[in-house]
Design a protein around this motif. Structure first.
Motif, mmCIF file in Angstrom:
data_model
loop_
_atom_site.group_PDB
_atom_site.id
_atom_site.type_symbol
_atom_site.label_atom_id
_atom_site.label_comp_id
_atom_site.label_asym_id
_atom_site.label_seq_id
_atom_site.Cartn_x
_atom_site.Cartn_y
_atom_site.Cartn_z
ATOM 1 N N ASP A 273 0.515 -1.371 0.124
ATOM 2 C CA ASP A 273 0.062 -0.168 0.265
ATOM 3 C C ASP A 273 0.638 1.077 -0.032
ATOM 4 O O ASP A 273 0.037 2.395 0.270
ATOM 5 C CB ASP A 273 -1.552 0.099 1.163
ATOM 6 C CG ASP A 273 -1.622 -1.606 0.971
ATOM 7 O OD1 ASP A 273 -2.814 -1.737 0.512
ATOM 8 O OD2 ASP A 273 -2.510 -1.521 2.192
ATOM 9 N N ALA A 274 1.886 1.469 0.175
ATOM 10 C CA ALA A 274 2.802 2.269 0.141
ATOM 11 C C ALA A 274 2.835 3.046 -1.451
ATOM 12 O O ALA A 274 3.061 2.603 -2.781
ATOM 13 C CB ALA A 274 4.395 2.058 0.375
ATOM 14 N N PRO A 275 3.023 4.498 -1.605
ATOM 15 C CA PRO A 275 3.126 5.421 -2.718
ATOM 16 C C PRO A 275 4.578 4.468 -2.953
ATOM 17 O O PRO A 275 5.414 4.160 -2.381
ATOM 18 C CB PRO A 275 3.037 6.666 -2.001
ATOM 19 C CG PRO A 275 3.245 6.604 -0.617
ATOM 20 C CD PRO A 275 2.944 5.278 0.046
ATOM 21 N N LEU A 276 3.951 4.989 -4.742
ATOM 22 C CA LEU A 276 5.489 4.140 -5.568
ATOM 23 C C LEU A 276 6.515 5.613 -5.026
ATOM 24 O O LEU A 276 7.742 5.542 -4.750
ATOM 25 C CB LEU A 276 4.963 4.440 -6.871
ATOM 26 C CG LEU A 276 4.217 3.203 -7.606
ATOM 27 C CD1 LEU A 276 4.026 3.053 -9.197
ATOM 28 C CD2 LEU A 276 5.402 1.678 -6.760
ATOM 29 N N TYR A 277 6.876 6.614 -4.841
ATOM 30 C CA TYR A 277 7.243 8.036 -5.340
ATOM 31 C C TYR A 277 7.751 8.088 -3.832
ATOM 32 O O TYR A 277 9.499 7.930 -4.038
ATOM 33 C CB TYR A 277 6.235 8.929 -5.156
ATOM 34 C CG TYR A 277 6.043 9.728 -3.632
ATOM 35 C CD1 TYR A 277 6.981 10.568 -2.622
ATOM 36 C CD2 TYR A 277 4.978 9.114 -3.673
ATOM 37 C CE1 TYR A 277 6.353 10.533 -1.395
ATOM 38 C CE2 TYR A 277 3.844 9.723 -2.301
ATOM 39 C CZ TYR A 277 5.099 10.290 -1.350
ATOM 40 O OH TYR A 277 4.356 11.177 0.216
ATOM 41 N N ARG A 278 7.752 7.165 -2.697
ATOM 42 C CA ARG A 278 8.815 7.056 -1.852
ATOM 43 C C ARG A 278 9.914 5.932 -2.074
ATOM 44 O O ARG A 278 10.304 5.884 -1.496
ATOM 45 C CB ARG A 278 7.373 6.313 -0.140
ATOM 46 C CG ARG A 278 8.348 6.292 1.223
ATOM 47 C CD ARG A 278 7.364 6.005 2.262
ATOM 48 N NE ARG A 278 6.631 6.964 2.252
ATOM 49 C CZ ARG A 278 6.105 7.380 2.851
ATOM 50 N NH1 ARG A 278 5.272 5.995 4.011
ATOM 51 N NH2 ARG A 278 4.548 8.072 3.310
ATOM 52 N N GLY A 279 9.307 4.454 -2.570
ATOM 53 C CA GLY A 279 9.999 3.653 -2.797
ATOM 54 C C GLY A 279 10.678 4.730 -3.777
ATOM 55 O O GLY A 279 12.659 4.266 -3.505
ATOM 56 N N PHE A 280 10.681 5.024 -4.826
ATOM 57 C CA PHE A 280 11.985 5.905 -5.768
ATOM 58 C C PHE A 280 12.775 6.755 -4.918
ATOM 59 O O PHE A 280 14.270 6.214 -5.040
ATOM 60 C CB PHE A 280 11.117 6.385 -6.559
ATOM 61 C CG PHE A 280 11.971 7.481 -7.802
ATOM 62 C CD1 PHE A 280 12.462 6.709 -8.674
ATOM 63 C CD2 PHE A 280 12.774 8.053 -7.163
ATOM 64 C CE1 PHE A 280 13.350 7.165 -9.788
ATOM 65 C CE2 PHE A 280 13.269 8.956 -8.766
ATOM 66 C CZ PHE A 280 14.088 8.304 -9.508
ATOM 67 N N LEU A 281 12.468 7.352 -3.706
ATOM 68 C CA LEU A 281 13.509 8.080 -3.003
ATOM 69 C C LEU A 281 14.248 7.697 -2.172
ATOM 70 O O LEU A 281 15.349 7.805 -2.000
ATOM 71 C CB LEU A 281 12.558 9.069 -2.365
ATOM 72 C CG LEU A 281 11.566 10.583 -2.968
ATOM 73 C CD1 LEU A 281 10.446 11.240 -2.043
ATOM 74 C CD2 LEU A 281 13.053 10.862 -3.674
ATOM 75 N N ILE A 282 13.154 5.962 -1.793
ATOM 76 C CA ILE A 282 14.818 5.251 -0.696
ATOM 77 C C ILE A 282 15.703 5.050 -1.509
ATOM 78 O O ILE A 282 16.873 4.915 -0.586
ATOM 79 C CB ILE A 282 13.443 4.377 0.092
ATOM 80 C CG1 ILE A 282 12.594 5.151 0.784
ATOM 81 C CG2 ILE A 282 14.217 3.544 0.178
ATOM 82 C CD1 ILE A 282 12.151 4.085 1.385
ATOM 83 N N MET A 283 15.167 4.333 -2.377
ATOM 84 C CA MET A 283 16.490 3.795 -3.784
ATOM 85 C C MET A 283 17.314 4.503 -4.136
ATOM 86 O O MET A 283 18.508 4.312 -3.826
ATOM 87 C CB MET A 283 15.322 3.024 -4.546
ATOM 88 C CG MET A 283 16.434 2.315 -5.463
ATOM 89 S SD MET A 283 17.484 1.063 -4.902
ATOM 90 C CE MET A 283 18.301 0.124 -6.587
ATOM 91 N N LEU A 284 16.756 5.934 -3.918
ATOM 92 C CA LEU A 284 17.922 6.717 -4.879
ATOM 93 C C LEU A 284 19.002 7.073 -3.121
ATOM 94 O O LEU A 284 20.117 7.923 -3.414
ATOM 95 C CB LEU A 284 17.609 8.252 -4.739
ATOM 96 C CG LEU A 284 16.865 8.585 -6.222
ATOM 97 C CD1 LEU A 284 16.006 10.052 -6.634
ATOM 98 C CD2 LEU A 284 17.796 8.330 -7.180
ATOM 99 N N ASP A 285 18.516 7.121 -2.699
ATOM 100 C CA ASP A 285 19.311 7.204 -0.833
ATOM 101 C C ASP A 285 20.209 6.373 -0.993
ATOM 102 O O ASP A 285 21.282 6.309 -0.271
ATOM 103 C CB ASP A 285 18.242 7.524 0.364
ATOM 104 C CG ASP A 285 18.530 7.828 1.691
ATOM 105 O OD1 ASP A 285 19.115 9.169 1.500
ATOM 106 O OD2 ASP A 285 19.031 7.503 2.538
ATOM 107 N N ARG A 286 19.512 4.719 -1.518
ATOM 108 C CA ARG A 286 20.577 3.787 -0.959
ATOM 109 C C ARG A 286 21.506 3.958 -1.983
ATOM 110 O O ARG A 286 22.416 2.830 -2.261
ATOM 111 C CB ARG A 286 19.949 2.709 -0.395
ATOM 112 C CG ARG A 286 18.926 2.017 0.103
ATOM 113 C CD ARG A 286 18.226 1.250 -0.068
ATOM 114 N NE ARG A 286 16.942 1.263 1.600
ATOM 115 C CZ ARG A 286 16.704 0.010 2.254
ATOM 116 N NH1 ARG A 286 16.525 -1.337 1.262
ATOM 117 N NH2 ARG A 286 15.423 0.144 3.135
ATOM 118 N N THR A 287 21.896 5.019 -2.721
ATOM 119 C CA THR A 287 22.390 4.728 -3.982
ATOM 120 C C THR A 287 24.471 4.149 -4.102
ATOM 121 O O THR A 287 24.450 3.249 -3.938
ATOM 122 C CB THR A 287 22.636 5.562 -4.926
ATOM 123 O OG1 THR A 287 21.099 6.083 -5.304
ATOM 124 C CG2 THR A 287 23.664 5.425 -6.683
#
Length: 509
Positions: A273-287
């Motif tokens: 149920d999480a918004p997709l943009y949050r996953g995108f931002l978390i992934m950028l942070d983990r780069t």
């Protein structure tokens, strides 16, 4: 089975060569797809007693018996993958059995990767002023790239084929006025395209990124001119059937029965149920967390290479990544900027698509095709500089080459130590010699000496290519040096004596 997901890929390969290509209804039971393979292959998941525990040596794993060949049920989470790679590496299981068959599968996979790496490096030598491009491609061959190349996993082939496709493509663009001179590079691009279309579903994304980076590294007019060339059009036409087959398989796999595998604990955490943009931002942070995996986090993400290896490659990679910021004009680095942006954005987008269903499953090794492309674009941009091959530049390069060769070997023996005696908190190097718990074929010491020799030969060849007339090994034996001096003095004396003989003496009998 010390490579990531190797049991699943090995079982898949044995199933494909036995005609079990498609995922059929009733074969998927929530933890993978069930296939019929020889028992010694079906039981390979039992080798995982040392996974995620680098202190545990590999002696806990059961033996793989050559006579354990009756048919059994094996479980694989790679059932939806394209069968091309698996058909090639699975062939030894039809004529061999037991551990020798598995080692033969690894050798075929390694040779397959070596062919594409060789084609890529050979293509780069056809560039105008190729030294920087070849050097940066060599830096991109990190211990992690070589480690993956020795296992049964299509990820390794994906890295090699992407490197070959990009290298061949930029060579064709660089020789746009006369593509007849670079037909082997053009053939490399065509072969790599077909392989990437039939590797993993994600492989075509890496191919597209490589082509975009190549186009951005040159002027658009040159790209248009190249794609109007008849030889290029013929090469494109030859790739169409293989590419269409790959796309057809992707469609079949996406519309077939479920192919479910369970990700390791701690990696997957679905968020339906999480918004997709949050996953995108978390992934950028983990780069940046993935950078150590570009250099070397071996095994099942449980064995980082020694800090010295990390430091050396981090220094080399940072120097390469910073160089474009110091050389103007910045607009001439378009290929680099685009590649760097893709390294950040593309993995984040791909992971975001899977976030709701599978959680964060991304690993640094998945991005290595883009990493290799990025460093080659740095080499392309540096070509406007003169490649220093005299004086202090050669001395500094010789030191760096020796250091890199030593780090490659250290990473190799460190991984062997992890499986021979385990990595403990206390230094246990001496137990490698005194009481090894497990031994690979031929023994760890012989393999290390062999690896050191191979690494130094590779370093020597590369050094001589970059610095003509120079050698990496400068130590000379005194006896040979004295003999060469004596022969030189004798030749000088003979030449002087011949010059003193009157010209008429040549008519005497």
């Amino acid at each position: 089975m010390g490579f990531p997901d190797e049991p699943a890929h090995t079982i898949k390969a044995a199933a494909v060569v036995r005609g079990q290509v498609l995922v059929e209804e009733g074969t998927s039971f929530g933890h993978g797809v069930h296939v019929k393979v020889p028992d010694y292959i079906a039981n390979l998941h039992g080798q995982g007693c040392y996974k995620f525990n680098r202190g545990q040596a590999a002696d806990c794993a059961p033996l793989v018996y050559a006579d354990d060949t009756y048919t059994n049920i094996g479980v694989t989470s790679a059932a939806s993958y394209n069968p091309m790679y698996y058909w090639l590496v699975g062939l030894p299981t039809l004529i061999m059995s037991g551990a020798p068959a598995i080692y033969a599968m690894r050798l075929i996979s390694a040779l397959f990767c070596a062919v594409f790496f060789a084609a890529g490096f050979t293509a780069l030598t056809e560039l105008r002023r190729p030294q920087f491009a070849v050097l940066l491609a060599a830096i991109a061959m990190t211990p992690m790239v070589l480690f993956l190349g020795g296992g049964i996993n299509p990820n390794s082939m994906e890295i090699a084929a992407t490197m070959a496709a990009f290298s061949g493509f930029v060579v064709v663009l660089d020789n746009w006025r006369n593509t007849k001179l670079v037909i082997p590079a053009l053939a490399t691009v065509a072969a790599s395209t077909v392989v990437l279309a039939n590797a993993r579903q994600i492989s075509l994304v890496w191919l597209l990124c490589a082509l975009v980076a190549g186009v951005c590294s040159f002027k658009l007019r040159r790209t248009l001119q190249v794609f109007a060339d008849k030889r290029v059009l013929i090469a494109v036409g030859l790739t169409v059937p293989g590419t269409l087959l790959g796309l057809l398989w992707t469609w079949i796999a996406s519309n077939g029965p479920a192919n479910v595998g369970v990700a390791p604990d701690g990696i997957a955490s679905p968020h339906p149920d999480a918004p997709l943009y949050r996953g995108f931002l978390i992934m950028l942070d983990r780069t940046y967390d993935f950078f150590p995996q570009y250099i070397g986090v071996m095994g099942w993400l449980d064995t980082p290479v020694p800090e010295l290896v990390m430091l050396v490659w981090s220094a080399l990679m940072m120097a390469a990544l910073v160089a474009p910021f110091c050389i103007r004009p910045l607009r001439s680095w378009t290929g680099y900027w685009v590649s760097l942006a893709m390294l950040y954005v593309v993995p984040a987008l791909l992971q975001t698509v899977l976030w709701r269903s599978m959680g964060f499953i991304w690993q640094g090794r998945y991005t290595l095709p883009l990493v290799v492309v990025l460093f080659i674009t740095v080499g392309l941009g540096l070509r406007r500089l003169r490649f220093a091959n005299k004086g202090m530049a050669v001395k500094a390069a010789r030191i760096i080459f020796w250091l890199v060769g030593a780090c490659h070997t250290l990473a190799f023996v460190y991984v062997l130590r992890r499986y021979v005696v385990g990595i403990s908190e206390l230094a246990n190097w001496q137990t490698l010699f005194s009481s090894p718990d497990w031994q690979p074929p031929l023994g760890w010491f012989f393999l290390t000496v062999l690896y050191l020799g191979a690494a130094m030969v590779g370093m020597e060849v590369l050094f001589r290519y970059l610095y003509p007339g120079q050698t990496l090994v400068t130590v000379k034996l005194r006896g040979f040096q004295l003999a060469r001096i004596v022969l030189r003095d004798r030749k000088v004396a003979n030449d002087k004596a011949r010059d003193k003989v009157p010209a008429s003496s040549s008519l005497l009998p």
